[in-house]
Design a protein around this motif. Structure first.
Motif, PDB file in Angstrom:
ATOM      1  N   LYS A 190      -1.127   0.906  -8.415  1.00 55.10           N
ATOM      2  CA  LYS A 190      -1.604  -0.075  -9.078  1.00 55.10           C
ATOM      3  C   LYS A 190      -2.879   0.505  -9.799  1.00 55.10           C
ATOM      4  O   LYS A 190      -3.182   0.151 -10.991  1.00 55.10           O
ATOM      5  CB  LYS A 190      -2.117  -1.154  -8.099  1.00 55.10           C
ATOM      6  CG  LYS A 190      -0.733  -2.170  -7.280  1.00 55.10           C
ATOM      7  CD  LYS A 190      -1.359  -3.235  -6.622  1.00 55.10           C
ATOM      8  CE  LYS A 190      -1.979  -2.571  -5.407  1.00 55.10           C
ATOM      9  NZ  LYS A 190      -1.609  -1.552  -4.376  1.00 55.10           N
ATOM     10  N   SER A 191      -3.745   1.068  -8.948  1.00 60.25           N
ATOM     11  CA  SER A 191      -5.007   1.371  -9.480  1.00 60.25           C
ATOM     12  C   SER A 191      -4.766   2.440 -10.596  1.00 60.25           C
ATOM     13  O   SER A 191      -5.503   2.541 -11.598  1.00 60.25           O
ATOM     14  CB  SER A 191      -5.868   1.890  -8.326  1.00 60.25           C
ATOM     15  OG  SER A 191      -6.323   0.900  -7.471  1.00 60.25           O
ATOM     16  N   THR A 192      -3.766   3.397 -10.292  1.00 63.90           N
ATOM     17  CA  THR A 192      -3.590   4.399 -11.342  1.00 63.90           C
ATOM     18  C   THR A 192      -3.100   3.912 -12.700  1.00 63.90           C
ATOM     19  O   THR A 192      -3.414   4.060 -13.894  1.00 63.90           O
ATOM     20  CB  THR A 192      -2.512   5.488 -10.682  1.00 63.90           C
ATOM     21  OG1 THR A 192      -3.048   6.058  -9.432  1.00 63.90           O
ATOM     22  CG2 THR A 192      -2.152   6.456 -11.903  1.00 63.90           C
ATOM     23  N   CYS A 235      -6.015  -6.729 -14.128  1.00 65.15           N
ATOM     24  CA  CYS A 235      -6.539  -6.939 -12.990  1.00 65.15           C
ATOM     25  C   CYS A 235      -5.634  -6.208 -11.797  1.00 65.15           C
ATOM     26  O   CYS A 235      -4.525  -6.534 -11.796  1.00 65.15           O
ATOM     27  CB  CYS A 235      -6.787  -8.694 -12.701  1.00 65.15           C
ATOM     28  SG  CYS A 235      -7.641  -8.613 -11.140  1.00 65.15           S
ATOM     29  N   ASP A 236      -6.241  -5.538 -10.964  1.00 69.95           N
ATOM     30  CA  ASP A 236      -5.565  -4.672  -9.783  1.00 69.95           C
ATOM     31  C   ASP A 236      -5.548  -5.561  -8.532  1.00 69.95           C
ATOM     32  O   ASP A 236      -6.629  -5.977  -7.964  1.00 69.95           O
ATOM     33  CB  ASP A 236      -6.424  -3.434  -9.602  1.00 69.95           C
ATOM     34  CG  ASP A 236      -5.725  -2.643  -8.681  1.00 69.95           C
ATOM     35  OD1 ASP A 236      -5.067  -2.982  -7.748  1.00 69.95           O
ATOM     36  OD2 ASP A 236      -6.281  -1.485  -8.392  1.00 69.95           O
ATOM     37  N   ARG A 237      -4.378  -6.326  -8.335  1.00 68.75           N
ATOM     38  CA  ARG A 237      -4.187  -7.400  -7.434  1.00 68.75           C
ATOM     39  C   ARG A 237      -4.783  -8.702  -7.741  1.00 68.75           C
ATOM     40  O   ARG A 237      -5.917  -8.772  -8.514  1.00 68.75           O
ATOM     41  CB  ARG A 237      -4.689  -7.215  -6.055  1.00 68.75           C
ATOM     42  CG  ARG A 237      -4.220  -5.843  -5.348  1.00 68.75           C
ATOM     43  CD  ARG A 237      -4.455  -5.990  -3.840  1.00 68.75           C
ATOM     44  NE  ARG A 237      -4.094  -4.641  -2.953  1.00 68.75           N
ATOM     45  CZ  ARG A 237      -2.698  -4.659  -2.529  1.00 68.75           C
ATOM     46  NH1 ARG A 237      -1.859  -5.630  -2.814  1.00 68.75           N
ATOM     47  NH2 ARG A 237      -2.320  -3.569  -1.764  1.00 68.75           N
ATOM     48  N   ARG A 241      -2.669  10.554   1.287  1.00 72.96           N
ATOM     49  CA  ARG A 241      -3.231  11.694   0.534  1.00 72.96           C
ATOM     50  C   ARG A 241      -4.350  11.249  -0.355  1.00 72.96           C
ATOM     51  O   ARG A 241      -5.301  11.990  -0.226  1.00 72.96           O
ATOM     52  CB  ARG A 241      -2.179  12.131  -0.567  1.00 72.96           C
ATOM     53  CG  ARG A 241      -1.192  12.985   0.003  1.00 72.96           C
ATOM     54  CD  ARG A 241      -0.667  13.932  -0.871  1.00 72.96           C
ATOM     55  NE  ARG A 241       0.155  13.011  -1.969  1.00 72.96           N
ATOM     56  CZ  ARG A 241       1.400  12.748  -1.984  1.00 72.96           C
ATOM     57  NH1 ARG A 241       2.260  12.792  -0.901  1.00 72.96           N
ATOM     58  NH2 ARG A 241       1.861  11.963  -3.046  1.00 72.96           N
ATOM     59  N   ARG A 242      -4.508  10.085  -0.780  1.00 75.37           N
ATOM     60  CA  ARG A 242      -5.559   9.550  -1.611  1.00 75.37           C
ATOM     61  C   ARG A 242      -6.895   9.372  -0.836  1.00 75.37           C
ATOM     62  O   ARG A 242      -7.881   9.827  -1.143  1.00 75.37           O
ATOM     63  CB  ARG A 242      -5.219   8.354  -2.216  1.00 75.37           C
ATOM     64  CG  ARG A 242      -6.432   7.544  -3.038  1.00 75.37           C
ATOM     65  CD  ARG A 242      -5.974   6.018  -3.090  1.00 75.37           C
ATOM     66  NE  ARG A 242      -5.850   5.268  -1.937  1.00 75.37           N
ATOM     67  CZ  ARG A 242      -5.164   4.218  -2.114  1.00 75.37           C
ATOM     68  NH1 ARG A 242      -4.608   3.568  -2.970  1.00 75.37           N
ATOM     69  NH2 ARG A 242      -4.976   3.645  -0.896  1.00 75.37           N
ATOM     70  N   ALA A 243      -6.531   8.947   0.440  1.00 75.52           N
ATOM     71  CA  ALA A 243      -7.589   8.646   1.655  1.00 75.52           C
ATOM     72  C   ALA A 243      -7.938   9.815   2.591  1.00 75.52           C
ATOM     73  O   ALA A 243      -8.572   9.438   3.415  1.00 75.52           O
ATOM     74  CB  ALA A 243      -7.196   7.437   2.215  1.00 75.52           C
TER      75      ALA A 243
END
Ligand SMILES: Nc1ncnc2c1ncn2[C@@H]1O[C@H](COP(=O)(O)OP(=O)(O)O)[C@@H](O)[C@H]1O
Ligand SMILES: [Mg+2]
Length: 220
Positions: A16-18, A94-96, A148-150
């Motif tokens: 979503k953010s990507t 908007c992300d969510r 992986r992101r976190a």
């Protein structure tokens, strides 16, 4: 003049953010004014509530109390940022948004639907998404991406839930997309980020008439 309101929904690590960032870039390249934002958060008051929610501080109060906090954050976000941007003719990405509440607090958290209806009315009024992109990947792929992101960072309140939870989240998002096909577009988000961005650009072009996707280098 009235803008367009596009939301991205889906479980952890669906992209979503990507894709919110990619979509905003794509729309700006088409010459549109774009406001990128996210939930919970988006305004100073709502970002303060985001910290309370995602830290897990409100978790002992139960899903209904969490739903109240999300609604308070959303009311501030809609009134302070989203509605004014739409009134100014901008595109809001908007992300969510409301579907995440219906999934996490409603379908999975078992908060009463009539309470969520009331909170939705209070927090968003008539500000509804014109298009909701529901990003779908199998939970094991999403969780591996999110891990992986976190790398090194602590999991938040929702990320630390187990595999059954994330499978239920996925099923609930699929049900949302199926229940409101005019507003929602289901996006297979298991491909690479470029392919997902292209699929989203196509949907935004066909559903909202916002540009046509051009493969880079292929000319226009
Ligand atoms: N299509 C994709 N294929 C592989 N990795 C991806 C893809 N989309 C995003 N990622 C990576 O997966 C992680 C989670 O993506 P993110 O956009 O933060 O997901 P979300 O916001 O839905 O939780 C990030 O590290 C991101 O770079
Ligand atoms: Mg994200």
């Amino acid at each position: 003049m009235s803008g367009r309101f596009i939301t991205l929904e889906g479980g952890e690590g669906t992209g979503k953010s990507t894709q919110a960032r990619r979509l905003a870039q794509h729309l700006r390249a088409l010459g549109r004014e774009v406001v990128e934002t996210r939930e919970p958060g988006g305004t100073p008051g709502a970002e303060a509530l985001r910290h309370v929610i995602l830290s897990g501080a409100a978790e002992p109060l139960g899903p209904a109390a969490e739903a109240l906090l999300f609604a308070a954050a959303r009311a501030d976000h809609v009134a302070g940022l989203i509605a004014p941007a739409l009134a100014a003719g901008k595109i809001v990405v908007c992300d969510r948004f409301i579907d995440s509440t219906r999934v996490y607090q409603g379908a999975v958290g078992a908060v009463d639907a009539s309470l969520l209806d009331s909170l939705e009315g209070l927090s968003v009024g008539t500000v509804r998404p014109d298009l909701t992109l529901v990003l779908d990947v199998p939970p094991e792929i999403g969780l591996a991406r999110a891990a992986r992101r976190a790398a090194g960072a602590a999991a938040d309140r929702f990320e630390k839930e187990g595999g059954d939870y994330h499978a239920a989240v996925r099923a609930a998002f699929l049900a949302r997309a199926a229940a409101e096909p005019e507003r929602c577009a289901l996006i297979d988000a298991s491909a690479d980020a470029d392919a997902v961005a292209a699929a989203i650009a196509d949907v935004v072009a066909s559903r909202l008439g916002l540009g046509a996707y051009e493969i880079s280098g292929a000319g226009a």
